[in-house]
Design a protein around this motif. Structure first.
Motif, PDB file in Angstrom:
ATOM      1  N   THR A  92       0.852  -1.183   0.000  1.00 12.62           N
ATOM      2  CA  THR A  92       0.000   0.000   0.000  1.00 12.62           C
ATOM      3  C   THR A  92       0.887   1.232   0.000  1.00 12.62           C
ATOM      4  OG1 THR A  92      -1.992   0.998   0.953  1.00 12.62           O
ATOM      5  CG2 THR A  92      -0.281   0.299   2.513  1.00 12.62           C
ATOM      6  N   ARG A 115      -5.237   0.613  -1.942  1.00 11.15           N
ATOM      7  CA  ARG A 115      -5.152   2.033  -1.570  1.00 11.15           C
ATOM      8  C   ARG A 115      -6.544   2.663  -1.508  1.00 11.15           C
ATOM      9  NH1 ARG A 115      -2.317   2.439  -6.768  1.00 11.15           N
ATOM     10  NH2 ARG A 115      -0.327   2.581  -5.715  1.00 11.15           N
ATOM     11  N   PRO A 116      -6.656   3.830  -0.808  1.00  4.01           N
ATOM     12  CA  PRO A 116      -7.946   4.519  -0.731  1.00  4.01           C
ATOM     13  C   PRO A 116      -8.385   5.024  -2.109  1.00  4.01           C
ATOM     14  CG  PRO A 116      -6.335   5.549   0.750  1.00  4.01           C
ATOM     15  CD  PRO A 116      -5.597   4.565  -0.082  1.00  4.01           C
ATOM     16  N   GLN A 119      -7.019   8.406  -3.039  1.00  2.45           N
ATOM     17  CA  GLN A 119      -5.626   8.377  -3.483  1.00  2.45           C
ATOM     18  C   GLN A 119      -5.504   7.805  -4.896  1.00  2.45           C
ATOM     19  OE1 GLN A 119      -1.788   5.758  -2.446  1.00  2.45           O
ATOM     20  NE2 GLN A 119      -2.693   6.690  -0.641  1.00  2.45           N
ATOM     21  N   THR A 156      -9.505  -1.381  -3.450  1.00  4.44           N
ATOM     22  CA  THR A 156      -9.659   0.040  -3.129  1.00  4.44           C
ATOM     23  C   THR A 156     -10.755   0.146  -2.073  1.00  4.44           C
ATOM     24  OG1 THR A 156     -11.233   0.351  -4.930  1.00  4.44           O
ATOM     25  CG2 THR A 156      -8.953   0.945  -5.392  1.00  4.44           C
ATOM     26  N   GLU A 158     -13.089   3.176   0.489  1.00  7.13           N
ATOM     27  CA  GLU A 158     -13.359   4.590   0.713  1.00  7.13           C
ATOM     28  C   GLU A 158     -12.721   5.061   2.024  1.00  7.13           C
ATOM     29  OE1 GLU A 158     -17.431   5.819   1.117  1.00  7.13           O
ATOM     30  OE2 GLU A 158     -16.797   7.898   1.392  1.00  7.13           O
ATOM     31  N   LYS A 159     -13.123   4.467   3.137  1.00  7.91           N
ATOM     32  CA  LYS A 159     -12.622   4.962   4.433  1.00  7.91           C
ATOM     33  C   LYS A 159     -11.614   4.026   5.078  1.00  7.91           C
ATOM     34  CE  LYS A 159     -15.761   8.474   5.421  1.00  7.91           C
ATOM     35  NZ  LYS A 159     -17.157   8.693   5.783  1.00  7.91           N
ATOM     36  N   GLU A 160     -11.864   2.708   5.052  1.00  7.38           N
ATOM     37  CA  GLU A 160     -10.884   1.815   5.670  1.00  7.38           C
ATOM     38  C   GLU A 160     -11.086   0.378   5.240  1.00  7.38           C
ATOM     39  OE1 GLU A 160     -11.896   2.502   9.959  1.00  7.38           O
ATOM     40  OE2 GLU A 160     -12.174   0.337   9.959  1.00  7.38           O
ATOM     41  N   PHE A 173      -6.479   3.239   6.599  1.00 10.23           N
ATOM     42  CA  PHE A 173      -7.606   4.174   6.689  1.00 10.23           C
ATOM     43  C   PHE A 173      -7.284   5.549   6.128  1.00 10.23           C
ATOM     44  CE2 PHE A 173      -6.699   6.529  10.779  1.00 10.23           C
ATOM     45  CZ  PHE A 173      -5.630   5.781  11.230  1.00 10.23           C
ATOM     46  N   TRP A 174      -8.367   6.208   5.700  1.00  9.64           N
ATOM     47  CA  TRP A 174      -8.289   7.521   5.075  1.00  9.64           C
ATOM     48  C   TRP A 174      -9.201   8.468   5.832  1.00  9.64           C
ATOM     49  CZ3 TRP A 174     -12.374  10.078   2.463  1.00  9.64           C
ATOM     50  CH2 TRP A 174     -12.002  11.239   1.759  1.00  9.64           C
ATOM     51  N   GLY A 182      -5.342  12.156  -0.880  1.00 10.98           N
ATOM     52  CA  GLY A 182      -5.518  10.729  -0.634  1.00 10.98           C
ATOM     53  C   GLY A 182      -4.610  10.140   0.431  1.00 10.98           C
ATOM     54  N   GLU A 184      -3.059   8.161   3.217  1.00  8.33           N
ATOM     55  CA  GLU A 184      -3.494   6.963   3.946  1.00  8.33           C
ATOM     56  C   GLU A 184      -2.673   6.810   5.212  1.00  8.33           C
ATOM     57  OE1 GLU A 184      -3.882   2.662   2.184  1.00  8.33           O
ATOM     58  OE2 GLU A 184      -1.925   2.914   3.136  1.00  8.33           O
TER      59      GLU A 184
END
Ligand SMILES: [Zn+2]
Length: 306
Positions: A92, A115-116, A119, A156, A158-160, A173-174, A182, A184
């Motif tokens: 990641t 990855r988020p 990002q 991928t 969104e949040k975690e 997490f993002w 983006g 992380e």
């Protein structure tokens, strides 16, 4: 085959480890080989440009960031394979900038990239632009970044998402826009270790390279991190430290943001405010070794919508 289990994050332990305050000195563009530092039970780091964290579980290994270009990516992957106990390799990236993401081509083809979404979108929009910008900086950077391509990620979120590595979990997490859109963060349990990218550094002022960075967003992200208690923090461009780095960053960044807005309202120019705040923060935060970037931060705050 790999398993992704949703695991509730538990933050335990606040014992302090020694905090090294000096930022890293001039560094090579090449990651060092055979020089992995152990941070906690499951977390290791290659200290370089940038620091590359390696999280080792019984079943799977996670590498966080790639180094600059595929040759560095291959070094990071080799170091991870030396430590690995299981066959699965995850990769990641803390953000899309080339020293963090442009080495993925050096990883084995069966590496699972996560990855988020924020990002990933930013990487697709600006990744190659940054590769070209870095390539124009020096012949060595150009050589290291020749032929860089990004492939589609396997995961991928969104949040975690929580990766079960076997005996350890990594919650990717993002929390929103900070150094980039983006950024992380990675929370490793049961170690209580945070791999913090550029978001939490060890006594380093914020780096806001362009409009994809947001000082206001960054303060919000630090505000969200404050109640999470970590024992270890592994930043990407400064020395590892303990959980107090979150609060140190929150105090510095939120006070700088507030003071810059105050001086703007008083009608001071950005240059004038920069000079005032460099001096002010030198006396308020004497253990932050390099405050020269503060004047650029102030310019960025002046340009941001409040
Ligand atoms: Zn960066």
């Amino acid at each position: 085959m790999f398993g992704i289990a949703a695991v509730a994050a538990a933050f335990v332990g606040t014992n302090a480890i020694a905090v090294a305050r000096a930022p890293q000195g001039p560094r090579s563009l090449m990651l060092p080989e055979n020089q992995v530092t152990r941070v906690s039970d499951h977390v290791y780091a290659i200290m370089g440009f940038p620091n590359v964290a390696i999280v080792v579980g019984d079943r799977a290994t996670l590498v966080v960031d790639t180094g600059l270009g595929p040759r560095n990516g291959a070094i990071a992957a080799r170091e991870a394979q030396k430590l690995a106990k299981g066959p699965i390799l995850y990769l990641t990236t803390t953000h899309y900038h080339p020293e963090h993401a442009a080495g993925e081509g050096g990883f084995p083809p069966n590496t699972i990239i996560a990855r988020p979404i924020a990002q990933q979108q930013e990487l697709e929009a600006k990744g190659m632009q940054f590769v070209e910008m870095f390539s124009s900086r020096s012949a060595q950077m150009k050589e290291l970044l020749t032929g860089v391509k990004f492939r589609a990620p396997d995961i991928t979120f969104e949040k975690e998402v929580t990766l079960d590595l076997g005996g350890a979990t990594a919650r990717l997490f993002w929390l929103g826009q900070a150094h980039t859109k983006g950024d992380e963060l990675v929370d490793v349990e049961p170690d209580s270790a945070l791999i913090s990218g550029d978001v939490v550094q060890n006594h380093v002022p914020p780096n806001l390279p362009d409009d994809n960075a947001s000082m206001r967003g960054w303060v919000d992200v630090l505000t969200a991190l404050r109640p999470m208690k970590f024992r270890y923090i592994v930043p990407d461009h400064s020395a590892p430290g303990d959980g107090s780095l979150v609060e140190a960053n929150y105090q510095f960044f939120s006070q700088l943001q507030a003071r810059a807005i105050e001086l703007k309202r008083q009608g001071k120019s950005a240059d004038e405010a920069g000079r005032i705040l460099v001096a002010e923060f030198k006396s308020k935060f004497p253990d932050w070794p390099n405050l020269a970037p503060v004047s650029n931060v102030v310019k960025h705050i002046y340009a941001e919508k409040q």
